[in-house]
Write an enzyme that holds these catalytic residues in place. Structure first.
Site, mmCIF file in Angstrom:
data_model
loop_
_atom_site.group_PDB
_atom_site.id
_atom_site.type_symbol
_atom_site.label_atom_id
_atom_site.label_comp_id
_atom_site.label_asym_id
_atom_site.label_seq_id
_atom_site.Cartn_x
_atom_site.Cartn_y
_atom_site.Cartn_z
ATOM 1 N N PRO A 232 -2.832 -24.775 29.249
ATOM 2 C CA PRO A 232 -3.316 -23.404 29.441
ATOM 3 C C PRO A 232 -2.191 -22.380 29.338
ATOM 4 C CG PRO A 232 -4.364 -24.861 31.009
ATOM 5 C CD PRO A 232 -3.333 -25.687 30.278
ATOM 6 N N CYS A 233 -2.504 -21.257 28.689
ATOM 7 C CA CYS A 233 -1.441 -20.310 28.331
ATOM 8 C C CYS A 233 -1.684 -18.907 28.855
ATOM 9 C CB CYS A 233 -1.329 -20.251 26.806
ATOM 10 S SG CYS A 233 -2.891 -19.833 25.982
#
Length: 442
Positions: free
Chosen positions: A82-83
Site C-alpha cells: 500500500p502506497c
C-alpha cells in the site's frame, strides 16, 4: 522447461497476477487481507492458493506456510505494498503506518529467497521523507542478499494500457545469480523492447454501449471490435458483465453535459461551478489515454466522465482502461469493485515487466559456492524437482551408459538444473551449432 514459480503479495483483486500469469509464471500462493478483494481474486484465480489474512502472519515462525504452499525454489516474488502515505494524491504523510508494509515484503523475500523480486509503488516513494524510504528500501534488500537491486520509473501507457499511470518498480536478483549483464541495463533494455503504441480511450471502450445495465446483468456489445485492444479484451465473449455505474442526479447531469472532451471544471460557466478544485470534474478525451484511475472511484466518479456520453464510466469501462479482460469478474459491490480496479496494477504493465524478468532469469547462472543458502524453507530435493517436472510435462525414458549418467549428474548439480533442463539446453546448443552446416548444404 516448466513454468517459473512465483509468489504474489498484496494481491488485491489480481491485476498484477493476471499479467504475471500471462507472462508464463505459475503462482504458488497469493497473499491478501481485504475480504472483498479476496472474493474477487478467488473468482478469477480458482486454482491459485490464497492466504487470506494479515501479511505479518504469513510465513511466521512455526506457521508451516513454506511447506503448505510448496515455497521451495521460487523464481519471483512480486507485489505492490500500500502506497497511500507516499502518494501525491491527497494528504501525503511520511508517518502513515502503511508506509512500513514494504518491510513485510522484504521479510518474506529474506525467508523464501526467491531468485528475483518486483516491488511496485508510486513515484512519490522516491522523494517521500526527503528520499529516506528509497534509501532504506535499497539498503534493506542489499543487506538480505539482494545487492543486485535497481529501480525504474515506468508509465503503463507505454506498455499497452490506455491510461497514464506512472509507477516505480524496484527489481532485484539474488546475490548468487550471475546475470548476462548489469541488472539495470538488462531491465531498461528489456522494457524498451516491450514498449507498445499508445492506446486511446476510444480504442479501449468504444465498442461498449451507451446504455448501462443493472449489477448482475449482462449486456451485448454495441458494435464489432474496432481495435486490436478491444478484440483481445473480448476474446470470444458475446456479452459483457459489469457495465453499470453510479446513478447521477439532475444537477450533476446538467453540469457534465457542459464539459467538452478533455476538459475540467475550469471550462464551466460560473452559475454551474463554484470555482473550487477544477480537477473534481473531468471528462476523458477519447483520442488520448485516460488520466490515472484511482481507488477514489469507489466513492465518486466525477473525475472519470465518459468521453462522449453524459454519464460516469461504468465498472467494465474502468476495468478495460486498467487493462483487464472482459471475462474478469467482480463479484462484490459496485463501490468495492471500482476501488479494486483503481488499486490494481494494470495487467499489461505486469505482463511486460514479468516477461523482462523472465528473460533476465533465463540468461542467469547460479554460482552455487558463492550463493547464500535458502533460509527458512527446506530446499527442494532432486527427486522432488523431477517429480514436479513429470507432473507438469510428463516423462521421457533414456538409457545411457553409467559414465554418461555420471557426467549428466555432475553437470546438472554444478549448474543447478534438472536433468530435463540440462538436456534441453544441450539440444538447443547442438541445433545452433549445426544450423550453419545445414545452410551451407542447402
Amino acid at each position: 522447461m516448466y513454468r517459473l514459480r512465483a509468489i504474489s503479495l498484496f494481491s488485491g483483486a489480481g491485476g498484477f497476477c493476471a499479467g504475471i500469469e500471462r507472462a508464463g509464471y505459475q503462482i504458488a500462493v497469493a497473499v491478501e487481507k481485504d475480504r472483498s478483494a479476496c472474493q474477487t481474486y478467488r473468482a478469477n484465480f480458482p486454482s491459485v492458493p490464497l492466504y487470506e489474512g494479515d501479511i505479518q502472519k504469513f510465513l511466521a515462525p512455526k506457521s508451516g506456510h513454506g511447506e503448505l504452499y510448496g515455497l521451495q525454489e521460487i523464481d519471483l516474488c512480486y507485489g505492490g505494498p500500500p502506497c497511500q502515505g507516499h502518494s501525491s494524491i491527497g494528504a501525503r504523510d511520511a508517518d502513515d503506518e502503511r508506509n512500513g508494509l514494504w518491510v513485510e515484503f522484504a521479510r518474506i523475500i529474506d525467508s523464501i529467497r526467491p531468485k528475483s523480486f518486483i516491488m511496485e509503488n508510486v513515484p512519490g516513494i522516491l522523494s517521500s521523507g526527503l528520499g529516506k524510504f528509497k534509501r532504506e528500501i535499497l539498503q534493506k534488500f542489499q543487506a538480505i542478499g539482494y545487492s543486485n537491486v535497481t529501480l525504474v520509473q515506468v508509465d503503463a501507457s507505454d506498455f499497452g494500457a490506455p491510461q497514464i499511470r506512472k509507477r516505480v518498480l524496484f527489481v532485484g536478483t539474488r546475490d548468487d545469480l550471475r546475470l548476462s549483464g548489469s541488472l539495470d541495463g538488462l531491465l531498461k533494455s528489456g522494457l524498451d523492447a516491450h514498449r507498445q503504441p499508445v492506446i486511446s480511450v476510444d480504442e479501449a471502450i468504444s465498442d461498449l454501449p451507451e446504455a448501462v445495465c443493472e449489477p448482475g446483468e449482462m449486456v451485448g456489445y454495441a458494435s464489432k471490435p474496432s481495435s486490436d485492444y478491444q478484440r483481445t479484451r473480448r476474446s470470444r465473449n458475446l456479452k459483457v458483465s459489469g457495465h453499470h455505474t453510479k446513478r447521477i442526479g439532475p444537477r450533476r447531469a446538467n453540469l457534465i453535459a457542459h464539459l467538452a472532451a478533455g476538459q475540467n471544471a475550469d471550462s464551466l460557466p460560473p452559475e454551474l461551478w463554484d470555482g473550487v478544485r477544477a480537477q473534481k470534474w473531468r471528462r476523458l478525451d477519447g483520442s488520448k489515454p485516460s488520466h490515472t484511475l484511482l481507488a477514489q472511484m469507489g466513492k465518486d466518479l466525477s473525475e472519470w466522465i465518459h468521453p462522449h456520453f453524459s454519464r460516469w464510466l461504468t465498472l467494465r469501462e474502468a476495468a478495460r482502461i486498467q487493462g483487464f479482460p472482459d471475462n474478469f469478474g467482480f463479484p462484490c459491490s459496485e463501490s468495492e469493485a471500482l476501488k479494486q480496479v483503481g488499486n490494481s496494477v494494470p495487467p499489461p504493465l505486469a505482463y511486460a515487466v514479468g516477461l523482462v524478468v523472465k528473460e533476465i532469469l533465463g540468461g542467469a547462472v547460479i554460482a552455487r559456492k558463492r550463493g547464500r543458502p535458502t533460509k527458512g524453507v527446506r530446499p527442494m530435493t532432486g527427486g522432488e524437482r523431477h517429480r514436479r517436472w513429470r507432473e507438469t510435462h510428463g516423462s521421457v525414458a533414456l538409457t545411457v551408459s553409467p559414465e554418461l549418467a555420471e557426467r549428466i549428474r555432475l553437470a546438472r548439480d554444478e549448474l543447478c538444473l534438472t536433468t530435463a533442463e540440462l538436456l534441453g539446453q544441450a539440444l538447443d546448443a547442438l541445433v545452433e551449432q549445426r544450423r550453419p552446416r545445414l545452410k551451407r548444404a542447402a
